[in-house]
Each structure stands twice: as structure tokens, then as C-alpha cells.
Design a protein around this motif. Sequence first.
Motif, PDB file in Angstrom:
ATOM      1  N   LEU A  57       0.795  -0.990   0.046  1.00 13.64           N
ATOM      2  CA  LEU A  57       0.066   0.046   0.286  1.00 13.64           C
ATOM      3  C   LEU A  57       0.524   0.998  -0.214  1.00 13.64           C
ATOM      4  N   VAL A  58       0.528   1.943  -0.910  1.00 10.13           N
ATOM      5  CA  VAL A  58       0.682   4.115  -1.005  1.00 10.13           C
ATOM      6  C   VAL A  58      -0.189   4.675  -0.267  1.00 10.13           C
ATOM      7  N   VAL A  59       0.193   5.433   0.382  1.00  4.51           N
ATOM      8  CA  VAL A  59      -0.857   6.817   0.337  1.00  4.51           C
ATOM      9  C   VAL A  59      -0.696   7.842  -0.132  1.00  4.51           C
ATOM     10  N   ALA A  60      -1.435   8.863  -0.764  1.00  2.42           N
ATOM     11  CA  ALA A  60      -1.960   9.704  -1.886  1.00  2.42           C
ATOM     12  C   ALA A  60      -1.424  10.791  -0.658  1.00  2.42           C
ATOM     13  N   SER A  61      -0.321  11.171   0.204  1.00  2.69           N
ATOM     14  CA  SER A  61      -1.627  11.767   1.909  1.00  2.69           C
ATOM     15  C   SER A  61      -0.584  13.765   1.654  1.00  2.69           C
ATOM     16  N   ALA A  62       0.389  13.787   0.154  1.00  2.00           N
ATOM     17  CA  ALA A  62       1.499  14.957   0.042  1.00  2.00           C
ATOM     18  C   ALA A  62       1.346  15.790   1.312  1.00  2.00           C
ATOM     19  N   ALA A  63       1.458  15.137   2.611  1.00  2.80           N
ATOM     20  CA  ALA A  63       1.864  15.367   3.572  1.00  2.80           C
ATOM     21  C   ALA A  63       0.733  16.818   4.823  1.00  2.80           C
ATOM     22  N   GLY A  64      -0.483  15.517   4.069  1.00  2.00           N
ATOM     23  CA  GLY A  64      -1.305  16.644   4.094  1.00  2.00           C
ATOM     24  C   GLY A  64      -2.194  17.990   3.605  1.00  2.00           C
ATOM     25  N   ALA A  65      -1.540  17.824   2.293  1.00  2.00           N
ATOM     26  CA  ALA A  65      -1.942  19.358   1.226  1.00  2.00           C
ATOM     27  C   ALA A  65      -3.497  19.375   0.747  1.00  2.00           C
ATOM     28  N   PRO A  66      -3.922  20.176   0.126  1.00  2.00           N
ATOM     29  CA  PRO A  66      -5.760  20.169  -0.293  1.00  2.00           C
ATOM     30  C   PRO A  66      -5.814  19.359  -1.253  1.00  2.00           C
ATOM     31  N   GLU A  67      -4.676  19.063  -2.142  1.00  6.84           N
ATOM     32  CA  GLU A  67      -4.039  18.628  -3.824  1.00  6.84           C
ATOM     33  C   GLU A  67      -3.593  16.979  -3.539  1.00  6.84           C
ATOM     34  N   HIS A  68      -4.630  16.111  -3.855  1.00  2.26           N
ATOM     35  CA  HIS A  68      -3.208  15.074  -4.623  1.00  2.26           C
ATOM     36  C   HIS A  68      -1.876  14.925  -5.113  1.00  2.26           C
ATOM     37  N   PRO A  69      -1.833  14.166  -4.356  1.00  2.00           N
ATOM     38  CA  PRO A  69      -0.148  14.410  -5.333  1.00  2.00           C
ATOM     39  C   PRO A  69      -0.192  13.948  -7.171  1.00  2.00           C
ATOM     40  N   GLN A  70       0.692  14.702  -7.627  1.00  2.00           N
ATOM     41  CA  GLN A  70       0.827  13.860  -9.157  1.00  2.00           C
ATOM     42  C   GLN A  70       0.979  13.239  -9.114  1.00  2.00           C
ATOM     43  N   TRP A  71       1.643  12.060  -8.323  1.00  2.00           N
ATOM     44  CA  TRP A  71       2.029  10.788  -9.003  1.00  2.00           C
ATOM     45  C   TRP A  71       0.349   9.724  -8.865  1.00  2.00           C
ATOM     46  N   TYR A  72       0.021  10.429  -7.691  1.00  2.00           N
ATOM     47  CA  TYR A  72      -2.000  10.027  -8.044  1.00  2.00           C
ATOM     48  C   TYR A  72      -2.810  10.087  -9.548  1.00  2.00           C
ATOM     49  N   ARG A  73      -2.703  11.731  -9.797  1.00  2.00           N
ATOM     50  CA  ARG A  73      -3.089  11.582 -11.441  1.00  2.00           C
ATOM     51  C   ARG A  73      -2.662  11.255 -12.232  1.00  2.00           C
ATOM     52  N   ASN A  74      -1.503  10.477 -12.547  1.00  2.00           N
ATOM     53  CA  ASN A  74      -0.658   9.929 -13.037  1.00  2.00           C
ATOM     54  C   ASN A  74      -1.205   8.882 -13.137  1.00  2.00           C
ATOM     55  N   LEU A  75      -1.538   7.938 -11.916  1.00  2.00           N
ATOM     56  CA  LEU A  75      -1.951   6.683 -12.067  1.00  2.00           C
ATOM     57  C   LEU A  75      -3.827   5.994 -12.509  1.00  2.00           C
ATOM     58  N   LEU A  76      -4.060   7.528 -11.894  1.00  2.00           N
ATOM     59  CA  LEU A  76      -5.371   7.482 -12.189  1.00  2.00           C
ATOM     60  C   LEU A  76      -6.026   7.581 -13.351  1.00  2.00           C
ATOM     61  N   ALA A  77      -4.812   7.763 -14.769  1.00  2.00           N
ATOM     62  CA  ALA A  77      -5.011   8.299 -15.997  1.00  2.00           C
ATOM     63  C   ALA A  77      -3.832   7.015 -16.994  1.00  2.00           C
ATOM     64  N   HIS A  78      -2.559   6.365 -15.949  1.00  2.00           N
ATOM     65  CA  HIS A  78      -2.407   5.412 -16.489  1.00  2.00           C
ATOM     66  C   HIS A  78      -1.543   4.588 -15.200  1.00  2.00           C
ATOM     67  N   PRO A  79      -2.738   3.501 -14.947  1.00  2.00           N
ATOM     68  CA  PRO A  79      -2.733   2.243 -13.814  1.00  2.00           C
ATOM     69  C   PRO A  79      -1.352   1.482 -13.467  1.00  2.00           C
ATOM     70  N   VAL A  80      -0.883   0.535 -14.933  1.00  2.00           N
ATOM     71  CA  VAL A  80       0.797   0.476 -15.302  1.00  2.00           C
ATOM     72  C   VAL A  80       1.512   1.558 -13.859  1.00  2.00           C
ATOM     73  N   ALA A  81       2.219   0.876 -13.207  1.00  4.37           N
ATOM     74  CA  ALA A  81       3.316   1.211 -12.683  1.00  4.37           C
ATOM     75  C   ALA A  81       4.205  -0.078 -12.372  1.00  4.37           C
ATOM     76  N   ARG A  82       5.519   1.348 -12.646  1.00  7.75           N
ATOM     77  CA  ARG A  82       6.598   0.595 -11.723  1.00  7.75           C
ATOM     78  C   ARG A  82       7.015   0.734 -11.039  1.00  7.75           C
ATOM     79  N   VAL A  83       7.694  -0.659  -9.721  1.00  5.84           N
ATOM     80  CA  VAL A  83       8.102  -0.911  -8.428  1.00  5.84           C
ATOM     81  C   VAL A  83       9.063  -0.892  -8.167  1.00  5.84           C
ATOM     82  N   GLU A  84      10.310  -0.136  -7.340  1.00  6.69           N
ATOM     83  CA  GLU A  84      11.425  -0.254  -7.320  1.00  6.69           C
ATOM     84  C   GLU A  84      11.572  -0.116  -5.487  1.00  6.69           C
TER      85      GLU A  84
END
Length: 298
Positions: A57-84
Motif C-alpha cells: 500500500l501507498v497513500v497519496a497523502s502529500a503530507a496533508g496538502a489540499p490536492e492529490h499529488p501528481q503521481w496519484y493523478r498519473n495513476l488514475l490516467a495510466h494504472p500500470v506502474a513500475r515498483v522498485e
Amino acid sequence: MPMSFNLNVIKEFRANGGRVGGPFEGGDLLLLTTTGARSGRPHTVPLGYVRAEGLLLVVASAAGAPEHPQWYRNLLAHPVARVELGTEAYDVIAVPAEGARRERLLAAVVRAAPGYGDYQARTERELPVVVLERPEPPADGPAPVVRTLADKVLEAHTWLRAQLRHVREEAHAHVPGLPAGLGLQLRQHCLAFCDGLTHHHNGEDAAIFPALARSHPELADVLARLDEQHRAIGLIKERLVELLAGIAVTEPERLRGELDRMSAELEAHLDHEEAELLPVLAGIPFPPAGPGPSANGS
């Protein structure tokens, strides 16, 4: 975080098998590479992770910022990602949890890393909890060894068939409006399938088919028919993506109908492609051999 800070963490992570110092020292850290929602380019970020219920699990917290981080918006557009993770790297499908499942997983995350509770308290935004799903191994044993271009094409076809079966099963289980419905889960798996299909067909259209047309002119009619099939399946895929944009209100029967249609056409296309091309592709090594020495020895 500043881009320069992230770049230094990424460099240190890769140089030390996943171990870093500074604020991340001793923590659970992974690198996530997403595809830009607008640019289509790869973007890598270091993220803390938590394991719960056997899930990564990862959490799109952005340290409590009012907007989602860009990496989360990217995942909504392209769900396949690479994990290291440590010294291991693999592809995942990113699926945000919904409803009661999200609440349960967020509680597990906060128990493991209480700082996420503080981040949620700072914002009215509901922090997305994202499950990074690793593709399941083949049910009939280890993945076959890829030695020829035929093996590589068959590997891609096997993945496409499995993904399409998966999303059709989810579509038949999906009921819009239920608190624990499969809206985002179905959407992400469908988009992952569509992205995979696009990548596979683009690779064939740009590289495999032109090369075969030059080396095997007798396949001209076959390649022309396959090209027509690519365009027909592409139109169905576009309609499916349009339906997914309104997954919460899409009529289930329309969604299932498009999936059934795509499934029938895709299965017929893959069967035809394998029958016509695999015998030829079986003689082509994969990955391709590098260029040999030239005639003058240079």
C-alpha cells in the motif's frame, strides 16, 4: 518535495539496493515510476509504503496538502506502474481502495505509520489508499522462457487474454452506487488492459509488421487484414474508455456489452494473428541480436 531532493533519494536508493539515509533512513521506502497523465513520460518518486492484509500500500497523502499529488493523478490516467523495492523491480496495477475497504486499510496504515493519521487530520481531502497489485503468476506454472519473437508475441497475447477475462468478471459483479462497489477497481483494471492493448498494437504496427512486410512479401494480405482488425478493436477500446470516464453512472449492461464485444473481436484477432504469424516469428530471436561486424571488419 523539491525535485532535487527526490532525485538524490532515487540515486541513493538505486546505488545502495534500496537503502537510503536522511529522513527516510530505516523506513520502508519504494520507488514508483508512473506515466505522466498529460505528458506520457515516465516520472519516478520515492514513497513510503505499508504492508497490510498481504497487500503493498501507498497513500497519496502529500503530507496533508489540499490536492492529490501528481503521481496519484498519473495513476488514475495510466494504472500500470513500475515498483522498485530493495533490489527488485516489477510492474504493478495501481487500484485505489474504496468504501469500507479503504477505511479498513487506512486504519491499518495508521497503526503501522501514525503520521498518516496526522496528514488526514490536516486536510478535508480523503487520502487515497492505493493497492499496488502485482500480476499473478501463471496458474499452470512458471512463465515460459522467451527466446523468439513468437514467444514474445504469445506472452503479450496471454497477458491480454488474462486481463480481459479479469475485467469481464469484475464487470459482471459491478453494481453502480453500492458503497463497496467495484467502480475504481474495475476502471483501473480496464484502463490497464486498454493501455496494454495499445502498447502491444503500436509495437506491432511500428516495428513487427513493417519488418515482416519487407522480409515476407507473401504476407502482405495477412498484414493488411491484421491492420484492419487493429483499427476495429481500437474503436471499441475508445468507446470502452469513454464509458469508464463515467463509471459511477454507466449502465452496467452497456459496459458489459462493450466488454463482450471487445472480447469476441480480440479473441478472434489474436487467434488469427497467432495462426498466421507465429510460424514465421518463431525463426526470429528475441531480444534481437546486436549488429555484427561489417564487411570491412570495422
